[in-house]
Design a protein around this motif. Structure first.
Motif, PDB file in Angstrom:
ATOM      1  N   SER A 146       0.845  -1.193   0.000  1.00  0.00           N
ATOM      2  CA  SER A 146       0.000   0.000   0.000  1.00  0.00           C
ATOM      3  C   SER A 146       0.880   1.242   0.000  1.00  0.00           C
ATOM      4  CB  SER A 146      -0.919   0.022   1.239  1.00  0.00           C
ATOM      5  OG  SER A 146      -0.137   0.113   2.426  1.00  0.00           O
ATOM      6  N   GLY A 147       0.256   2.393  -0.124  1.00  0.00           N
ATOM      7  CA  GLY A 147       0.936   3.666   0.058  1.00  0.00           C
ATOM      8  C   GLY A 147       2.097   3.908  -0.877  1.00  0.00           C
ATOM      9  N   ILE A 148       3.197   4.392  -0.309  1.00  0.00           N
ATOM     10  CA  ILE A 148       4.359   4.803  -1.094  1.00  0.00           C
ATOM     11  C   ILE A 148       4.964   3.625  -1.846  1.00  0.00           C
ATOM     12  CG2 ILE A 148       6.661   5.832  -0.980  1.00  0.00           C
ATOM     13  CD1 ILE A 148       5.709   7.238   1.628  1.00  0.00           C
ATOM     14  N   GLY A 149       5.118   2.492  -1.177  1.00  0.00           N
ATOM     15  CA  GLY A 149       5.722   1.333  -1.825  1.00  0.00           C
ATOM     16  C   GLY A 149       4.915   0.864  -3.020  1.00  0.00           C
ATOM     17  N   ARG A 150       3.606   0.856  -2.870  1.00  0.00           N
ATOM     18  CA  ARG A 150       2.743   0.448  -3.987  1.00  0.00           C
ATOM     19  C   ARG A 150       2.855   1.435  -5.145  1.00  0.00           C
ATOM     20  NH1 ARG A 150      -2.274   0.324  -6.428  1.00  0.00           N
ATOM     21  NH2 ARG A 150      -3.164  -1.784  -6.633  1.00  0.00           N
ATOM     22  N   GLY A 151       2.786   2.726  -4.812  1.00  0.00           N
ATOM     23  CA  GLY A 151       2.896   3.743  -5.854  1.00  0.00           C
ATOM     24  C   GLY A 151       4.228   3.693  -6.573  1.00  0.00           C
ATOM     25  N   LEU A 152       5.288   3.433  -5.828  1.00  0.00           N
ATOM     26  CA  LEU A 152       6.612   3.348  -6.442  1.00  0.00           C
ATOM     27  C   LEU A 152       6.707   2.142  -7.373  1.00  0.00           C
ATOM     28  CD1 LEU A 152       9.505   4.506  -6.586  1.00  0.00           C
ATOM     29  CD2 LEU A 152      10.095   2.958  -4.700  1.00  0.00           C
ATOM     30  N   ALA A 153       6.139   1.008  -6.960  1.00  0.00           N
ATOM     31  CA  ALA A 153       6.164  -0.189  -7.803  1.00  0.00           C
ATOM     32  C   ALA A 153       5.460   0.072  -9.133  1.00  0.00           C
ATOM     33  CB  ALA A 153       5.509  -1.356  -7.073  1.00  0.00           C
ATOM     34  N   GLU A 189      -2.858  -8.253  -1.167  1.00  0.00           N
ATOM     35  CA  GLU A 189      -2.609  -6.925  -1.729  1.00  0.00           C
ATOM     36  C   GLU A 189      -1.453  -6.953  -2.724  1.00  0.00           C
ATOM     37  OE1 GLU A 189      -3.427  -7.552   1.285  1.00  0.00           O
ATOM     38  OE2 GLU A 189      -4.850  -6.053   2.036  1.00  0.00           O
ATOM     39  N   LEU A 190      -0.414  -7.742  -2.425  1.00  0.00           N
ATOM     40  CA  LEU A 190       0.707  -7.870  -3.357  1.00  0.00           C
ATOM     41  C   LEU A 190       0.258  -8.523  -4.663  1.00  0.00           C
ATOM     42  CD1 LEU A 190       3.623  -9.043  -1.017  1.00  0.00           C
ATOM     43  CD2 LEU A 190       3.159  -6.723  -1.851  1.00  0.00           C
ATOM     44  N   ASP A 191      -0.577  -9.548  -4.565  1.00  0.00           N
ATOM     45  CA  ASP A 191      -1.069 -10.215  -5.771  1.00  0.00           C
ATOM     46  C   ASP A 191      -1.892  -9.242  -6.623  1.00  0.00           C
ATOM     47  OD1 ASP A 191       0.132 -12.613  -5.109  1.00  0.00           O
ATOM     48  OD2 ASP A 191      -1.664 -13.453  -4.151  1.00  0.00           O
ATOM     49  N   ALA A 192      -2.710  -8.429  -5.962  1.00  0.00           N
ATOM     50  CA  ALA A 192      -3.517  -7.456  -6.705  1.00  0.00           C
ATOM     51  C   ALA A 192      -2.621  -6.429  -7.393  1.00  0.00           C
ATOM     52  CB  ALA A 192      -4.499  -6.769  -5.760  1.00  0.00           C
ATOM     53  N   LEU A 193      -1.561  -5.997  -6.711  1.00  0.00           N
ATOM     54  CA  LEU A 193      -0.624  -5.050  -7.298  1.00  0.00           C
ATOM     55  C   LEU A 193       0.059  -5.648  -8.520  1.00  0.00           C
ATOM     56  CD1 LEU A 193       1.137  -2.497  -7.366  1.00  0.00           C
ATOM     57  CD2 LEU A 193       2.565  -3.545  -5.577  1.00  0.00           C
ATOM     58  N   CYS A 194       0.521  -6.877  -8.405  1.00  0.00           N
ATOM     59  CA  CYS A 194       1.194  -7.523  -9.532  1.00  0.00           C
ATOM     60  C   CYS A 194       0.244  -7.710 -10.707  1.00  0.00           C
ATOM     61  CB  CYS A 194       1.767  -8.875  -9.098  1.00  0.00           C
ATOM     62  SG  CYS A 194       3.185  -8.726  -7.984  1.00  0.00           S
ATOM     63  N   ALA A 195      -1.017  -8.016 -10.419  1.00  0.00           N
ATOM     64  CA  ALA A 195      -2.003  -8.158 -11.492  1.00  0.00           C
ATOM     65  C   ALA A 195      -2.214  -6.831 -12.204  1.00  0.00           C
ATOM     66  CB  ALA A 195      -3.322  -8.685 -10.929  1.00  0.00           C
ATOM     67  N   GLU A 196      -2.253  -5.744 -11.439  1.00  0.00           N
ATOM     68  CA  GLU A 196      -2.419  -4.416 -12.041  1.00  0.00           C
ATOM     69  C   GLU A 196      -1.229  -4.061 -12.922  1.00  0.00           C
ATOM     70  OE1 GLU A 196      -3.154   0.248 -10.695  1.00  0.00           O
ATOM     71  OE2 GLU A 196      -3.394  -1.377  -9.231  1.00  0.00           O
ATOM     72  N   ILE A 197      -0.028  -4.371 -12.443  1.00  0.00           N
ATOM     73  CA  ILE A 197       1.175  -4.090 -13.234  1.00  0.00           C
ATOM     74  C   ILE A 197       1.192  -4.931 -14.501  1.00  0.00           C
ATOM     75  CG2 ILE A 197       3.695  -4.372 -13.240  1.00  0.00           C
ATOM     76  CD1 ILE A 197       3.647  -3.531 -10.274  1.00  0.00           C
TER      77      ILE A 197
END
Length: 303
Positions: free
Chosen positions: A48-55, A74-82
């Motif tokens: 979440s937050g800064i780390g997510r935005g930076l990724a 949350e990490l899986d959702a982030l990777c799916a978005e990327i």
């Protein structure tokens, strides 16, 4: 008449602080994409937050991002978005507050990806509680040190040897403007970040001939889950995007330090007029409200 003047002075102080904490991007130097395209970037605290935005930002610039935090969903959702945007990302859930968690993450990174080209130590825990309210709360300090200092140091101790062998690497640490200014009511958080600052300075000296760069980013208050409960009326928090800009500046230019004009001014004041600076901070301490958790409110956060 003194009361209006006092209010006007408080408004002027808030306006000045808000202005001096704005990030300022330097227009010259390498492009961010030239630093990360085709390279591996490991980001802690990325759920979440800064780390997510930076990724998201670095993946968009062509980096392969390795994202880690405790929250796997949350990490899986982030990777799916990327991935949906055409980027490359890998979720590596881990708890950096434990020795086993640090070793498990380091083992997996080294085995599957090798030492990262850029390591961003962003995971952190903030606690707002005055020393006067901290009697019998040594665990507050232990928890802050565990994730903010020992987690970051432990991961570096595992990954730096491979960086040295490769003779390249860049370590970026998220620190706090409060370290520069001795911000009251945050002694647990700021002490842990100050310890990490000291480790980073020494690591930069010892690794000078190894091709590894180190950058400390002194972030002001940022509008994230961690800082949400602070409730400092009149003081604007940086947006996540602004904070990501500061970390990208660190990766792009690789300086020893990235900060704000307020941090520079505070450091200068502490050096030239330490007594006056201490009086100003004491006034800030007296005016700052306790967090709900510090007051013992049920359901309060350590914010």
């Amino acid at each position: 008449m003194s009361r209006p003047r006092g209010r006007a002075g408080a408004r002027l102080t808030r306006t000045t602080i808000n202005t001096l904490t704005r990030p300022h991007r330097r227009p010259f130097g390498p492009r961010l994409s030239s630093r990360v395209r085709g390279r591996t970037v490991l980001i802690t605290g990325a759920s979440s937050g800064i780390g997510r935005g930076l990724a998201l930002r670095l993946a968009g610039e062509g980096a392969t991002v390795l994202v880690t935090a405790r929250r796997a969903a949350e990490l899986d959702a982030l990777c799916a978005e990327i991935a949906s945007a055409g980027g490359m990302a890998h979720a590596l859930p881990a708890d950096l507050a434990t020795d086993d968690g640090i070793d498990a993450l380091a083992d997996r990174v080294l085995a599957e990806h090798g030492a990262p080209d850029v390591l961003v130590l962003n995971a952190g825990r903030s606690i707002r509680r005055s020393i006067a309210r901290s009697e019998r709360r040594l665990h507050d300090y232990e928890r802050a040190l565990r994730i903010n200092y020992l987690g970051a140091v432990g991961l570096q101790l595992r990954l730096l040897p491979a960086m040295r062998e490769r003779r390249s690497g860049h370590v970026v640490t998220s620190s706090s403007l409060g370290v520069q200014g001795d911000l009251p009511r945050f002694s647990a958080y700021i002490a842990s970040k100050a310890a990490l600052d000291a480790f980073t300075r020494i690591a930069a000296v010892e690794c000078l001939a190894d091709g590894i760069s180190f950058t400390t980013v002194h972030l002001p208050l940022v509008d994230t889950e961690m800082s949400g409960p602070t409730g400092w009326r009149g003081f604007r928090a940086l947006s996540v995007d602004d904070a990501v800009d500061m970390l990208c500046e660190a990766i792009r230019r690789r300086p020893d330090h990235v900060g704000t004009m307020l941090g520079t001014a505070v450091t200068f004041g502490n050096t030239v007029t330490p007594g006056f600076s201490r009086q100003l901070l004491h006034g800030f301490h007296r005016a700052m409200p306790d967090s709900p958790a510090a007051r013992g409110d049920r359901g309060g956060s350590d914010g």
